[in-house]
Design a protein around this motif. Structure first.
Motif, PDB file in Angstrom:
ATOM      1  N   LEU A  18       0.642  -1.319  -0.314  1.00  0.00           N
ATOM      2  CA  LEU A  18       0.143  -0.237   0.260  1.00  0.00           C
ATOM      3  C   LEU A  18       0.843   1.496   0.149  1.00  0.00           C
ATOM      4  N   ALA A  19       1.845   1.244   1.450  1.00  0.00           N
ATOM      5  CA  ALA A  19       3.062   2.787   1.438  1.00  0.00           C
ATOM      6  C   ALA A  19       3.552   2.978  -0.275  1.00  0.00           C
ATOM      7  N   GLY A  20       4.150   1.178   0.086  1.00  0.00           N
ATOM      8  CA  GLY A  20       5.679   1.678  -1.130  1.00  0.00           C
ATOM      9  C   GLY A  20       5.090   1.976  -2.396  1.00  0.00           C
ATOM     10  N   GLY A  21       4.475   0.615  -2.596  1.00  0.00           N
ATOM     11  CA  GLY A  21       3.975   0.147  -4.005  1.00  0.00           C
ATOM     12  C   GLY A  21       2.832   1.814  -4.038  1.00  0.00           C
ATOM     13  N   GLY A  22       2.333   2.562  -3.908  1.00  0.00           N
ATOM     14  CA  GLY A  22       1.894   3.556  -4.267  1.00  0.00           C
ATOM     15  C   GLY A  22       2.488   4.533  -3.755  1.00  0.00           C
ATOM     16  N   TRP A  23       3.286   5.207  -3.258  1.00  0.00           N
ATOM     17  CA  TRP A  23       4.634   5.982  -3.510  1.00  0.00           C
ATOM     18  C   TRP A  23       5.399   6.182  -5.228  1.00  0.00           C
ATOM     19  N   ALA A  24       5.724   4.023  -5.435  1.00  0.00           N
ATOM     20  CA  ALA A  24       6.851   4.390  -6.395  1.00  0.00           C
ATOM     21  C   ALA A  24       5.672   4.622  -7.439  1.00  0.00           C
ATOM     22  N   GLY A  47      13.673   1.405  -8.783  1.00  0.00           N
ATOM     23  CA  GLY A  47      13.831   0.460  -7.117  1.00  0.00           C
ATOM     24  C   GLY A  47      13.344  -0.292  -6.434  1.00  0.00           C
ATOM     25  N   SER A  48      11.947   0.956  -6.179  1.00  0.00           N
ATOM     26  CA  SER A  48      10.795   0.778  -4.707  1.00  0.00           C
ATOM     27  C   SER A  48       9.727  -0.048  -5.283  1.00  0.00           C
ATOM     28  N   MET A  49       9.585  -0.275  -6.239  1.00  0.00           N
ATOM     29  CA  MET A  49       8.385  -0.966  -7.391  1.00  0.00           C
ATOM     30  C   MET A  49       9.019  -2.761  -6.685  1.00  0.00           C
ATOM     31  N   ALA A  50      10.440  -2.844  -7.405  1.00  0.00           N
ATOM     32  CA  ALA A  50      11.317  -3.693  -7.199  1.00  0.00           C
ATOM     33  C   ALA A  50      11.446  -3.748  -5.910  1.00  0.00           C
ATOM     34  N   ALA A  51      11.198  -3.617  -5.089  1.00  0.00           N
ATOM     35  CA  ALA A  51      11.429  -4.185  -3.240  1.00  0.00           C
ATOM     36  C   ALA A  51      10.094  -4.555  -3.225  1.00  0.00           C
ATOM     37  N   VAL A 104       2.786  10.227   2.855  1.00  0.00           N
ATOM     38  CA  VAL A 104       1.596  10.095   2.799  1.00  0.00           C
ATOM     39  C   VAL A 104       0.721   9.924   1.458  1.00  0.00           C
ATOM     40  N   ARG A 105       0.701  11.427   1.649  1.00  0.00           N
ATOM     41  CA  ARG A 105      -0.838  12.143   0.488  1.00  0.00           C
ATOM     42  C   ARG A 105       0.107  11.659  -1.209  1.00  0.00           C
ATOM     43  N   GLU A 106       1.640  11.391  -1.205  1.00  0.00           N
ATOM     44  CA  GLU A 106       1.890  10.272  -2.480  1.00  0.00           C
ATOM     45  C   GLU A 106       2.106   9.275  -2.525  1.00  0.00           C
ATOM     46  N   ALA A 107       1.603   8.779  -1.338  1.00  0.00           N
ATOM     47  CA  ALA A 107       1.591   6.854  -1.399  1.00  0.00           C
ATOM     48  C   ALA A 107      -0.164   6.565  -1.521  1.00  0.00           C
TER      49      ALA A 107
END
Length: 158
Positions: A18-24, A47-51, A104-107
């Motif tokens: 939710l947070a990492g994927g959304g932000w990426a 890189g965040s999407m890959a993680a 948080v808004r970006e995610a």
């Protein structure tokens, strides 16, 4: 104890998706304005999407408790069902208040993109499949099975 660890791992996977994927996704798409992200921001987002993909892949393929995939799959599928039934209510769960932190808004904006395009539905189904495997619910104690069999001499037929 294994299922408690799986539950905690499921919380981590849910937050990562939710947070990492959304932000990426928000960073890779370029935000609400249709401008292309700069090279460094794009590489960080990829890189965040890959993680996030690595974390999800390890949990799906690994031999952990099925609760590690059940919790994020239920969150993603439930949010998708709410979106299908009532779009405004589902989008009201996205954090977009000005008082929230910028990350948080970006995610939240990226999660909105993933929700409205159906990626959360696809990921929810993919995370639910390991829950259906009976071998994931049993213990993986293979050492106990080896002790039950008798050893035979090397030169015997049986």
């Amino acid at each position: 104890m294994r299922h408690l660890a799986g539950l905690l791992l499921g919380l981590v996977v849910t937050a990562a998706v939710l947070a990492g994927g959304g932000w990426a996704v928000h960073q890779a798409v370029g935000g609400p304005v249709a401008t292309a992200p700069d090279s460094q921001t794009l590489w960080i987002a990829l890189g965040s999407m890959a993680a996030v993909g690595l974390v999800v892949g390890l949990v799906v393929a690994g031999r952990v408790s099925p609760l590690a995939t059940f919790l994020p799959s239920m969150v993603l599928l439930a949010w998708t069902v709410v979106y299908a039934l009532d779009v405004n209510r589902a989008l009201s769960f996205v954090p977009d208040e000005p008082s929230m932190h910028q990350l948080v808004r970006e995610a939240g904006a990226g999660a909105r993109t993933l929700l409205t395009t159906g990626v959360f539905a696809l990921l929810g189904v993919a995370l639910f499949i390991p829950v259906l495997m009976p071998s994931r619910w049993s213990r993986g104690d293979d050492d106990d099975l080896d002790e039950e069999y008798e050893t035979t001499p090397e030169r015997s037929y049986y």
